[in-house]
Design a protein around this motif. Structure first.
Motif, PDB file in Angstrom:
ATOM      1  N   ARG A  20      14.241   2.270  -8.709  1.00  0.00           N
ATOM      2  CA  ARG A  20      14.575   3.566  -8.116  1.00  0.00           C
ATOM      3  C   ARG A  20      13.368   4.469  -7.916  1.00  0.00           C
ATOM      4  NH1 ARG A  20      19.630   4.978 -12.174  1.00  0.00           N
ATOM      5  NH2 ARG A  20      20.940   3.176 -11.640  1.00  0.00           N
ATOM      6  N   THR A  21      12.298   4.243  -8.685  1.00  0.00           N
ATOM      7  CA  THR A  21      11.215   5.238  -8.693  1.00  0.00           C
ATOM      8  C   THR A  21       9.873   4.722  -8.186  1.00  0.00           C
ATOM      9  OG1 THR A  21      10.656   4.716 -11.008  1.00  0.00           O
ATOM     10  CG2 THR A  21      12.285   6.457 -10.636  1.00  0.00           C
ATOM     11  N   HIS A  59       7.455   3.563  -5.416  1.00  0.00           N
ATOM     12  CA  HIS A  59       7.355   3.668  -3.960  1.00  0.00           C
ATOM     13  C   HIS A  59       6.199   2.796  -3.486  1.00  0.00           C
ATOM     14  CE1 HIS A  59      10.084   7.223  -3.789  1.00  0.00           C
ATOM     15  NE2 HIS A  59       9.617   7.397  -5.019  1.00  0.00           N
ATOM     16  N   ARG A  60       6.531   1.721  -2.808  1.00  0.00           N
ATOM     17  CA  ARG A  60       5.530   0.805  -2.260  1.00  0.00           C
ATOM     18  C   ARG A  60       5.542   0.954  -0.747  1.00  0.00           C
ATOM     19  NH1 ARG A  60       8.001  -1.976  -6.514  1.00  0.00           N
ATOM     20  NH2 ARG A  60       6.553  -2.745  -8.101  1.00  0.00           N
ATOM     21  N   TYR A  61       4.442   1.388  -0.216  1.00  0.00           N
ATOM     22  CA  TYR A  61       4.371   1.658   1.217  1.00  0.00           C
ATOM     23  C   TYR A  61       3.589   0.546   1.923  1.00  0.00           C
ATOM     24  CZ  TYR A  61       5.792   6.316  -0.348  1.00  0.00           C
ATOM     25  OH  TYR A  61       6.461   7.375  -0.924  1.00  0.00           O
ATOM     26  N   TYR A 105       4.307   6.888  -7.818  1.00  0.00           N
ATOM     27  CA  TYR A 105       5.396   7.348  -8.677  1.00  0.00           C
ATOM     28  C   TYR A 105       5.395   8.871  -8.712  1.00  0.00           C
ATOM     29  CZ  TYR A 105       5.363   2.559 -10.513  1.00  0.00           C
ATOM     30  OH  TYR A 105       5.409   1.200 -10.644  1.00  0.00           O
ATOM     31  N   GLU A 111      10.976  12.161 -10.710  1.00  0.00           N
ATOM     32  CA  GLU A 111      12.046  11.178 -10.547  1.00  0.00           C
ATOM     33  C   GLU A 111      12.243  10.333 -11.806  1.00  0.00           C
ATOM     34  OE1 GLU A 111      11.501  10.382  -5.709  1.00  0.00           O
ATOM     35  OE2 GLU A 111      10.918   8.833  -7.156  1.00  0.00           O
ATOM     36  N   LEU A 116       6.914  10.010   6.065  1.00  0.00           N
ATOM     37  CA  LEU A 116       6.801   8.601   6.395  1.00  0.00           C
ATOM     38  C   LEU A 116       6.672   8.409   7.894  1.00  0.00           C
ATOM     39  CD1 LEU A 116       9.687   7.259   4.130  1.00  0.00           C
ATOM     40  CD2 LEU A 116       7.260   7.268   3.595  1.00  0.00           C
ATOM     41  N   SER A 160      13.597   3.636   4.709  1.00  0.00           N
ATOM     42  CA  SER A 160      13.398   2.854   3.484  1.00  0.00           C
ATOM     43  C   SER A 160      12.791   3.667   2.354  1.00  0.00           C
ATOM     44  CB  SER A 160      12.485   1.662   3.774  1.00  0.00           C
ATOM     45  OG  SER A 160      11.161   2.100   4.015  1.00  0.00           O
ATOM     46  N   ASP A 161      12.098   4.750   2.654  1.00  0.00           N
ATOM     47  CA  ASP A 161      11.446   5.606   1.659  1.00  0.00           C
ATOM     48  C   ASP A 161      10.458   4.830   0.793  1.00  0.00           C
ATOM     49  OD1 ASP A 161      10.888   8.013   0.383  1.00  0.00           O
ATOM     50  OD2 ASP A 161      12.480   7.756  -1.104  1.00  0.00           O
ATOM     51  N   GLY A 162       9.971   3.692   1.290  1.00  0.00           N
ATOM     52  CA  GLY A 162       8.932   2.958   0.572  1.00  0.00           C
ATOM     53  C   GLY A 162       9.389   2.208  -0.640  1.00  0.00           C
ATOM     54  N   ARG A 163      10.705   2.036  -0.831  1.00  0.00           N
ATOM     55  CA  ARG A 163      11.178   1.339  -2.035  1.00  0.00           C
ATOM     56  C   ARG A 163      11.606  -0.078  -1.720  1.00  0.00           C
ATOM     57  NH1 ARG A 163      14.726   6.467  -4.154  1.00  0.00           N
ATOM     58  NH2 ARG A 163      12.969   7.765  -4.676  1.00  0.00           N
TER      59      ARG A 163
END
Length: 679
Positions: free
Chosen positions: A232-233, A235-237, A647, A651, A669, A676-679
């Motif tokens: 949930r927390t 973020h992989r872009y 991170y 969150e 983004l 996707s918000d990078g997750r």
């Protein structure tokens, strides 16, 4: 057994049908280190709880009166805590009024109905009471005294034991007692079978052989919870990340740079660009709003677990040195972090070597001879450990051979001063680093026959109050440290906690963050560590702490490398450790340099870590203020980047019942990736 059928059995009676006597063993590392014995005579319970591991542990006596629902209507708890502080806790419910007294103070509340009180110093047996109360509630959510509420998550059943001893028990997680859930196993008669954690279990007597399996179950339960948080927390872009309008702390100049943009691509820092450099198409934009970027911190005295790994990351700690652990457990933690299953800092391992004795710790490798100590050194060297750490119960006569072999194989040597020895002897034996300032200073006040494998290594510190630091004995040790270029890891914050924490008071090291923590953590923080009941003891302990700071200022003045680490779990306590380095003569900028680039260099990792530069790993954090002017700014971290993964502590913290310290920055983004918000 099916879950519905199991719960039906549990709910057959309002109060549990408890056996008259329930006996439990406290087991860690295959060793029984304590016991719980609860004798119930018609709702009148007397209980003994005693644990001794690594020369310390709580000793408690409890008396409870249970009402028809199995809730305590009267409860007294007396004894001593892990570090010796006296306990005199009580709870009573009568005439619609609840009254209690614990180390945090006294309180009362109207209670027209039966109410659940959570004991501050209760034994693991109390978790059975809490679980039964929650199981009897329709939504398994119960308000508790002194404050807060508990909730219950129901897990799977498992079979334990064999033959006539075979039982079916169910897993439960009790939430709200502290930052992490407490995991318990209950049998079909609503009796406590075990309290389990990854490091130790309290298990019904006769089932001690289940220890390894139960610890594994606890580890799996905790790991699954943390996997969910990671999902949930983190973020992989899949695009370059531009962090705009930030000032970068440069540990070489001890100053902040001009406003700039830092670009991250994959795991690395792609570039540091002028603020007016235009963005390229497809970038993720994060607005730093004029804040400060600092390279990730190095917590140099950890005993890493899955949960504190994540909380350290949220506190800007992207690298940790583990100073002693269950080697197999640590390997699993590292593997889970490295493959992205769990969040946590990168971990440098220290191989723990301890001698076998009635007081030994149960981490690492236990040895019973010099040959076994040398074999342990070789085992660690073959597996890529950075160093070895020698501990209290190891025969000091083996230290020189162990250090020589470690150096021959390329390992650093750190450690405690073994019992019946002193810092001077360990420096002569080949130590490169001395761990804990008390381990050095006790050699100036103890007699040769006094045993530091016990709580004496803490309680004898009050003798430091009258110590003359100019005395020949002290000066000889200080000269020896300087001449041999031995580093010292003082762990100042743990000494502050031990020597200055008073019952009912907010510890001075926690004033900036304690009210953000769950109620249970706040309550426990207001309990003295040491027994200060004798006249003059509190003053002597305070004087000892002042003497410790004085000695550390002298070590700093002489150019000794002082290493920042806590032995307290890091995270918020690591921030406090860094603040205490200010009190011994460092400026905020010097502290930041020490905790970033200097420690990366000490661990031989400064080509990849320690500063924010093109080509280095993307390990850093964002704060709104200027930590070179006020180090307290690092407590309000808005974003952490580790290995290029982003991170936002805001969150993460709510998953642990912690109120966040700062909002996350604004993220924009690319249009195609916004969903996707990078997750």
């Amino acid at each position: 057994m099916h879950k519905t059928a199991f719960l039906a059995v549990l709910m057959l009676a309002a109060a549990p049908a408890l056996a008259q006597t329930e006996s439990y063993s406290v087991v860690t590392g295959g060793n029984t280190v304590g016991r719980v014995i609860a004798d119930n005579q018609g709702g009148q319970v007397t209980l003994e709880y005693d644990v001794k591991n690594n020369g310390r542990g709580p000793t408690m006596a409890e008396r409870l009166t249970l009402d028809a629902q199995g809730l305590p209507s009267a409860w007294t708890l007396t004894g001593t805590t892990t570090f010796g502080s006296k306990v005199d806790e009580s709870f009573a419910l009568a005439g619609g009024q609840a009254r209690w007294k614990d180390s945090a103070g006294e309180g009362q509340a109207a209670a027209p109905q039966p109410v659940l009180y959570v004991g501050q110093n209760a034994s693991p047996w109390a978790l059975g009471i809490y679980a039964r109360a929650l199981l009897a509630d329709s939504d398994q959510r119960v308000p508790v005294l002194p404050a807060g509420e508990l909730t219950l998550d129901t897990g799977d059943t498992i079979d334990v034991g064999e033959g006539a001893k075979k039982l079916t028990v169910r897993q439960y997680a009790i939430n709200g007692l502290d930052i992490d859930p407490a995991y318990v196993l209950m049998d079909a008669q609503q009796r406590l079978f075990a309290v389990i954690s990854p490091s130790a279990v309290t298990v019904r007597q006769g089932y001690e052989s289940e220890e390894v399996r139960l610890r594994g179950i606890a580890a799996d339960l905790g790991k699954q919870r943390l996997k969910d948080i990671q999902a949930r927390t983190a973020h992989r872009y899949d695009a370059p990340v531009r962090i705009r309008n930030v000032r970068v702390f440069d540990p070489r100049t001890l100053a902040l740079g001009e406003p700039a943009s830092v670009l991250v691509h994959g795991r690395h820092i792609a570039s540091v660009q002028p603020l007016d450099a235009p963005a390229s198409p497809g970038e993720v934009l994060i607005d730093g709003e004029g804040g400060t970027l600092v390279a990730g911190l190095h917590e140099m005295h950890a005993h890493t677990g899955d949960d504190d790994a994540l909380l350290n990351l949220a506190a800007g700690v992207t690298s940790m040195r583990d100073m002693g652990n269950d080697n197999a457990v640590l390997a699993e933690v590292i593997a889970s972090i490295d493959n992205g299953t769990l969040a946590g800092p990168r971990i440098t391992r220290s191989g723990f070597i301890e001698g076998k004795s009635p007081y030994n710790s149960n981490n690492g490798i236990l040895v019973d001879s010099e040959a076994e100590a040398l074999a342990a050194v070789r085992w660690y060297a073959a597996r890529g450990y950075e160093q070895v750490k020698l501990y209290n119960s190891m025969n000091p006569a083996w230290s020189a051979a162990a250090a020589k072999e470690a150096h021959r194989l390329g390992l650093r040597v750190a450690g405690h001063v073994p019992a019946f020895s002193n810092a001077d002897a360990m420096i002569d034996a080949g130590y490169d680093e001395l761990t804990h300032i008390n381990q050095i200073m006790l050699g100036w006040v103890l007699t040769p026959e006094e045993d530091t494998r016990t709580l004496l290594r803490l309680t004898a510190l009050k003798r430091l109050a009258t110590l003359d630091l100019a005395s020949p004995r002290v000066q000889r040790t200080l000269d020896h440290i300087v001449a041999r270029k031995v580093a010292v890891e003082p762990t100042i914050a743990i000494h502050e906690s031990l020597l200055l924490t008073r019952n009912g008071e907010t510890p001075r090291g926690q004033v900036d963050y304690l009210d953000h923590l769950p109620v249970g953590a706040q309550r426990d923080a207001k309990q003295a560590w040491a027994d200060m009941s004798a006249p003059g003891d509190a003053e002597a302990y305070a004087g000892a702490y002042a003497k410790i700071l004085e000695a550390l200022r002298e070590l700093r003045r002489r150019g000794v490398l002082l290493i920042p680490g806590t032995d307290l779990g890091g995270s918020f306590t690591f921030h406090r450790e860094l603040q205490l380095f200010e009190q011994i003569g460092y400026t905020p900028a010097q502290v930041l340099k020490l905790a970033t680039l200097d420690m990366a260099a000490y661990l031989r990792q400064d080509q990849q870590l320690g500063s924010i530069e093109r080509g280095k790993l993307a390990d850093f954090f964002l704060v709104a203020g200027d930590p070179t002017a006020d180090l307290r700014a690092i407590k309000a971290i808005r974003m952490v980047v580790k290995d290029g993964v982003v991170y936002f502590p805001a969150e993460i913290y709510p998953h642990f019942g912690i109120r966040p310290f700062a909002d996350a920055p604004t993220v924009r983004l690319p249009a195609a990736d916004a969903a996707s918000d990078g997750r």
